[in-house]
Design a protein around this motif. Structure first.
Motif, PDB file in Angstrom:
ATOM      1  N   ASP A 320     -12.121  -9.162   3.826  1.00 19.10           N
ATOM      2  CA  ASP A 320     -11.499  -8.001   3.177  1.00 19.10           C
ATOM      3  C   ASP A 320     -11.908  -6.696   3.844  1.00 19.10           C
ATOM      4  OD1 ASP A 320     -10.900  -9.023  -0.094  1.00 19.10           O
ATOM      5  OD2 ASP A 320     -11.978 -10.268   1.328  1.00 19.10           O
ATOM      6  N   THR A 321     -10.967  -5.759   3.863  1.00 22.29           N
ATOM      7  CA  THR A 321     -11.249  -4.441   4.441  1.00 22.29           C
ATOM      8  C   THR A 321     -10.783  -3.311   3.533  1.00 22.29           C
ATOM      9  OG1 THR A 321      -9.157  -4.565   5.660  1.00 22.29           O
ATOM     10  CG2 THR A 321     -11.146  -5.241   6.832  1.00 22.29           C
ATOM     11  N   GLN A 322     -10.539  -3.593   2.243  1.00 24.65           N
ATOM     12  CA  GLN A 322      -9.929  -2.570   1.400  1.00 24.65           C
ATOM     13  C   GLN A 322     -10.803  -1.334   1.249  1.00 24.65           C
ATOM     14  OE1 GLN A 322     -11.066  -5.496   0.263  1.00 24.65           O
ATOM     15  NE2 GLN A 322     -11.599  -5.464  -1.907  1.00 24.65           N
ATOM     16  N   TYR A 323     -12.128  -1.494   1.349  1.00 20.41           N
ATOM     17  CA  TYR A 323     -12.991  -0.324   1.202  1.00 20.41           C
ATOM     18  C   TYR A 323     -13.071   0.496   2.484  1.00 20.41           C
ATOM     19  CZ  TYR A 323     -14.301  -2.630  -3.109  1.00 20.41           C
ATOM     20  OH  TYR A 323     -14.261  -3.221  -4.342  1.00 20.41           O
ATOM     21  N   LEU A 324     -12.512  -0.021   3.566  1.00 20.76           N
ATOM     22  CA  LEU A 324     -12.424   0.759   4.802  1.00 20.76           C
ATOM     23  C   LEU A 324     -11.160   1.597   4.836  1.00 20.76           C
ATOM     24  CD1 LEU A 324     -13.523  -1.958   7.408  1.00 20.76           C
ATOM     25  CD2 LEU A 324     -14.950  -0.300   6.197  1.00 20.76           C
ATOM     26  N   PHE A 325     -10.182   1.229   4.010  1.00 19.92           N
ATOM     27  CA  PHE A 325      -8.897   1.936   3.957  1.00 19.92           C
ATOM     28  C   PHE A 325      -8.605   2.242   2.487  1.00 19.92           C
ATOM     29  CE2 PHE A 325      -8.969  -0.871   7.616  1.00 19.92           C
ATOM     30  CZ  PHE A 325      -8.666   0.001   8.651  1.00 19.92           C
ATOM     31  N   ASP A 326      -9.213   3.295   2.000  1.00 17.25           N
ATOM     32  CA  ASP A 326      -9.209   3.614   0.569  1.00 17.25           C
ATOM     33  C   ASP A 326      -8.811   5.074   0.366  1.00 17.25           C
ATOM     34  OD1 ASP A 326      -9.652   3.962  -2.111  1.00 17.25           O
ATOM     35  OD2 ASP A 326     -11.775   3.433  -2.078  1.00 17.25           O
ATOM     36  N   GLY A 327      -7.509   5.312   0.158  1.00 12.04           N
ATOM     37  CA  GLY A 327      -7.027   6.672  -0.082  1.00 12.04           C
ATOM     38  C   GLY A 327      -7.305   7.579   1.096  1.00 12.04           C
ATOM     39  N   ASP A 328      -8.002   8.688   0.851  1.00 10.48           N
ATOM     40  CA  ASP A 328      -8.312   9.617   1.933  1.00 10.48           C
ATOM     41  C   ASP A 328      -9.624   9.266   2.622  1.00 10.48           C
ATOM     42  OD1 ASP A 328     -10.009  10.241  -0.116  1.00 10.48           O
ATOM     43  OD2 ASP A 328      -9.629  12.400  -0.103  1.00 10.48           O
ATOM     44  N   ARG A 329     -10.237   8.150   2.236  1.00 11.40           N
ATOM     45  CA  ARG A 329     -11.472   7.701   2.893  1.00 11.40           C
ATOM     46  C   ARG A 329     -11.127   6.548   3.826  1.00 11.40           C
ATOM     47  NH1 ARG A 329     -15.227   6.809  -2.289  1.00 11.40           N
ATOM     48  NH2 ARG A 329     -13.318   5.737  -2.932  1.00 11.40           N
ATOM     49  N   ILE A 330     -10.908   6.878   5.067  1.00 15.14           N
ATOM     50  CA  ILE A 330     -10.508   5.903   6.083  1.00 15.14           C
ATOM     51  C   ILE A 330     -11.650   5.732   7.069  1.00 15.14           C
ATOM     52  CG2 ILE A 330      -8.828   5.340   7.870  1.00 15.14           C
ATOM     53  CD1 ILE A 330      -7.646   5.385   5.067  1.00 15.14           C
ATOM     54  N   HIS A 331     -12.131   4.510   7.206  1.00 18.77           N
ATOM     55  CA  HIS A 331     -13.239   4.237   8.124  1.00 18.77           C
ATOM     56  C   HIS A 331     -12.940   2.956   8.904  1.00 18.77           C
ATOM     57  CE1 HIS A 331     -17.290   4.559   9.671  1.00 18.77           C
ATOM     58  NE2 HIS A 331     -17.527   3.297   9.345  1.00 18.77           N
ATOM     59  N   PRO A 332     -12.133   3.042   9.954  1.00 19.71           N
ATOM     60  CA  PRO A 332     -11.679   1.841  10.661  1.00 19.71           C
ATOM     61  C   PRO A 332     -12.679   1.269  11.657  1.00 19.71           C
ATOM     62  CG  PRO A 332     -10.728   3.785  11.673  1.00 19.71           C
ATOM     63  CD  PRO A 332     -11.526   4.279  10.495  1.00 19.71           C
ATOM     64  N   ALA A 333     -13.792   1.960  11.913  1.00 19.63           N
ATOM     65  CA  ALA A 333     -14.689   1.558  13.003  1.00 19.63           C
ATOM     66  C   ALA A 333     -15.162   0.106  12.914  1.00 19.63           C
ATOM     67  CB  ALA A 333     -15.878   2.518  13.069  1.00 19.63           C
ATOM     68  N   PRO A 334     -15.636  -0.413  11.750  1.00 16.80           N
ATOM     69  CA  PRO A 334     -16.091  -1.810  11.733  1.00 16.80           C
ATOM     70  C   PRO A 334     -14.994  -2.809  12.078  1.00 16.80           C
ATOM     71  CG  PRO A 334     -16.927  -0.621   9.828  1.00 16.80           C
ATOM     72  CD  PRO A 334     -15.918   0.274  10.475  1.00 16.80           C
ATOM     73  N   LEU A 335     -13.769  -2.573  11.566  1.00 15.52           N
ATOM     74  CA  LEU A 335     -12.666  -3.485  11.862  1.00 15.52           C
ATOM     75  C   LEU A 335     -12.304  -3.422  13.337  1.00 15.52           C
ATOM     76  CD1 LEU A 335     -10.544  -5.476  10.799  1.00 15.52           C
ATOM     77  CD2 LEU A 335      -9.052  -3.517  10.347  1.00 15.52           C
ATOM     78  N   GLU A 336     -12.252  -2.213  13.889  1.00 19.61           N
ATOM     79  CA  GLU A 336     -11.902  -2.073  15.302  1.00 19.61           C
ATOM     80  C   GLU A 336     -12.971  -2.688  16.198  1.00 19.61           C
ATOM     81  OE1 GLU A 336     -11.225   2.078  15.722  1.00 19.61           O
ATOM     82  OE2 GLU A 336      -9.289   2.041  14.669  1.00 19.61           O
ATOM     83  N   ALA A 337     -14.243  -2.576  15.808  1.00 20.22           N
ATOM     84  CA  ALA A 337     -15.306  -3.209  16.585  1.00 20.22           C
ATOM     85  C   ALA A 337     -15.173  -4.727  16.554  1.00 20.22           C
ATOM     86  CB  ALA A 337     -16.666  -2.787  16.041  1.00 20.22           C
ATOM     87  N   SER A 338     -14.766  -5.262  15.396  1.00 18.42           N
ATOM     88  CA  SER A 338     -14.552  -6.702  15.295  1.00 18.42           C
ATOM     89  C   SER A 338     -13.408  -7.148  16.202  1.00 18.42           C
ATOM     90  CB  SER A 338     -14.242  -7.076  13.846  1.00 18.42           C
ATOM     91  OG  SER A 338     -15.309  -6.754  12.995  1.00 18.42           O
ATOM     92  N   PHE A 339     -12.347  -6.371  16.220  1.00 20.37           N
ATOM     93  CA  PHE A 339     -11.209  -6.714  17.072  1.00 20.37           C
ATOM     94  C   PHE A 339     -11.582  -6.628  18.552  1.00 20.37           C
ATOM     95  CE2 PHE A 339      -7.842  -5.484  13.658  1.00 20.37           C
ATOM     96  CZ  PHE A 339      -8.124  -6.673  13.000  1.00 20.37           C
ATOM     97  N   ARG A 340     -12.394  -5.646  18.903  1.00 18.63           N
ATOM     98  CA  ARG A 340     -12.842  -5.559  20.302  1.00 18.63           C
ATOM     99  C   ARG A 340     -13.635  -6.797  20.684  1.00 18.63           C
ATOM    100  NH1 ARG A 340     -13.771  -0.085  18.979  1.00 18.63           N
ATOM    101  NH2 ARG A 340     -15.995  -0.487  18.629  1.00 18.63           N
ATOM    102  N   SER A 341     -14.423  -7.314  19.737  1.00 22.15           N
ATOM    103  CA  SER A 341     -15.183  -8.526  20.000  1.00 22.15           C
ATOM    104  C   SER A 341     -14.257  -9.707  20.245  1.00 22.15           C
ATOM    105  CB  SER A 341     -16.114  -8.815  18.823  1.00 22.15           C
ATOM    106  OG  SER A 341     -16.871  -9.976  19.043  1.00 22.15           O
ATOM    107  N   VAL A 342     -13.165  -9.764  19.490  1.00 22.14           N
ATOM    108  CA  VAL A 342     -12.187 -10.834  19.685  1.00 22.14           C
ATOM    109  C   VAL A 342     -11.533 -10.719  21.058  1.00 22.14           C
ATOM    110  CG1 VAL A 342      -9.973 -11.752  18.897  1.00 22.14           C
ATOM    111  CG2 VAL A 342     -11.739 -11.155  17.232  1.00 22.14           C
TER     112      VAL A 342
END
Length: 451
Positions: A320-342
């Motif tokens: 789940d990533t809903q707390y990374l994309f929550d209204g005006d609080r957007i913090h994509p860095a952990p998801l993007e780091a995971s994708f870079r690892s892939v």
């Protein structure tokens, strides 16, 4: 809760389950059991564990207690309580040299971080010691260096990162100083949160190691970062000073990525594990030599190309990533780091060869509210996967349809994001007899809301 042991804080060995899940009660299904801390009671010969016990909505706010004759258990659960009748969420333990034990606990109802004295057997709380104000603080951990106590903590910001803080005093009862930033302001403590402090007594001094959690591919991952060596003790101890990369001390050596010997070091390559005090600029890591047991993969330049003849492959699942994309609080860095690892395929990760990742399954809620703005940010995070042609699927609760209704709207931001385009037809599931040519090609999202 598992238990691992280590002789150097770098290599860890799984020893088994310390505190086991139960069929009901505090340790039953759908319960919050987190932040375990253990201290040894020499007078009773017992290892005592405290854990945060809560309901799924965090309304119970209790401390749970378990005991064992050995550090790794198995522990016998003895129940939970609210210390002195006050709420208790994130917690920590501290033990004086004379055996006096203290419970450190976040108490937002009283607007601060509380220190309570434990009973002689550590199984309950005897009396209040101090309440540190200045706003609620969670993730507490304490150490004593010389005659000074250092109390570390984190602001309350949900799953979002923040600048961790610390305060000092000459007694657990205070008076305590104001909260100060532990690391350089604005760094979010180098994407980490305090979990515990490990005291390492070496032959020529004592090192205090900050155990922490940090965003990673599959959630919170424990890491280690040196806080200070006792030769640096002062009223202004803080990470940037003791872990300066250009300094001459042990902490600086560990941050430069090399091996070091003596206090402050726990083995070669410690900079890869320690992120709590790492500087803003970090040397580029070179891939470690490794022996391959399967054919070498094709270079990954700008395309995702799993090795077709490899007998080893990896199926990646992201949570789940809903707390990374929550209204005006957007913090994509952990998801993007995971994708870079892939996309990297594991070739630059220590301890192994190429992972031969063949598919990525994105499971769980994507955003908190299902708003167009949230999904616009999600689209940017997924763009590198699309550009590289990665084969992946997204299956999630979209949070933009109320579960209490029979609403079956066909157009919401969720399917509009994860299809070829607005208005795409629902995905057609092929029958078992369908030839392979009918399957979606690798790197292409299937049409429909399950794409």
């Amino acid at each position: 809760m598992p238990c691992h042991t280590s002789g150097d804080l770098g290599t860890w060995t799984y020893q088994g389950v310390a505190l086991a899940k139960q069929s009901s009660g505090d340790l039953g299904p759908n319960r919050v059991v987190e932040r375990p801390k253990v201290i040894y009671n020499a007078s009773t010969g017992t290892c005592v564990m405290y854990v945060h016990i809560d309901s799924g909505d965090y309304s119970e706010a209790k401390a749970g207690v378990a005991t064992s004759s050995t550090p790794c258990g198995p522990y016998v659960y003895r129940g939970s309580f609210r210390p002195l009748g006050d709420v208790s969420r994130d917690l920590g333990l501290f033990q004086e040299s004379d055996g006096t034990g203290y419970l450190l606990t976040e108490d937002r109802n009283n607007g601060g971080l509380r220190i309570d004295r434990l009973s002689a057997d550590y199984l309950s709380v005897d009396s209040p010691v101090a309440l540190l104000g200045g706003g609620s603080i969670e993730a507490p951990a304490m150490m004593k260096v010389g005659g000074t106590y250092y109390l570390l903590g984190s602001h309350l910001s949900g799953w979002y990162l923040n600048d961790n803080v610390y305060a000092t005093a000459t007694s657990p009862s205070g008076p305590w100083s104001v909260w100060r930033d532990l690391a350089a302001p604005g760094t979010n403590t180098y994407d980490s949160q305090t979990a515990n402090i490990i005291t390492v007594q070496g032959t020529s001094g004592t090192t205090y190691v900050r155990s922490l959690t940090s965003g990673a591919l599959s959630g919170a991952t424990p890491l280690l970062g040196a806080i200070m060596h006792d030769s640096h003790s002062s009223d202004e101890c803080a990470c940037p000073r003791t872990a300066e990369i250009d300094g001459g001390g042990a902490a600086a050596a560990s941050r430069r990525g090399g091996s070091c010997v003596g206090p402050g070091c726990w083995g070669p390559g410690s900079a890869r594990r320690g992120s709590g005090c790492s500087p803003a600029r970090r040397p580029r890591r070179r891939p470690s030599p490794r022996r391959r047991t399967h054919p070498s993969p094709a270079p990954r330049r700008d395309r995702w190309e799993p090795t077709p003849d490899s007998r080893k492959f990896t199926f990646v699942v992201t949570p789940d990533t809903q707390y990374l994309f929550d209204g005006d609080r957007i913090h994509p860095a952990p998801l993007e780091a995971s994708f870079r690892s892939v996309l990297d395929g594991g070739t630059n990760r220590e301890g192994g060869g190429d992972d031969t990742i063949v598919f990525l399954a994105r499971l769980g809620d994507v955003t908190e509210h299902g708003l167009p703005a949230e999904y616009a940010a999600v689209t940017k995070s997924f763009a590198p996967l699309d550009d590289a042609g990665v084969a992946y699927g997204v299956l999630a609760g979209n949070h933009d349809v109320r579960s209490s209704t029979d609403d079956r709207r066909g157009r919401t931001p969720y399917p509009d994001t994860f299809t070829k385009g607005p208005g795409a037809a629902p995905i057609a599931v092929p029958s078992p007899a369908a030839p392979p040519a009918h399957r979606p090609p690798a790197g292409r999202r299937p049409s429909g809301p399950l794409g």
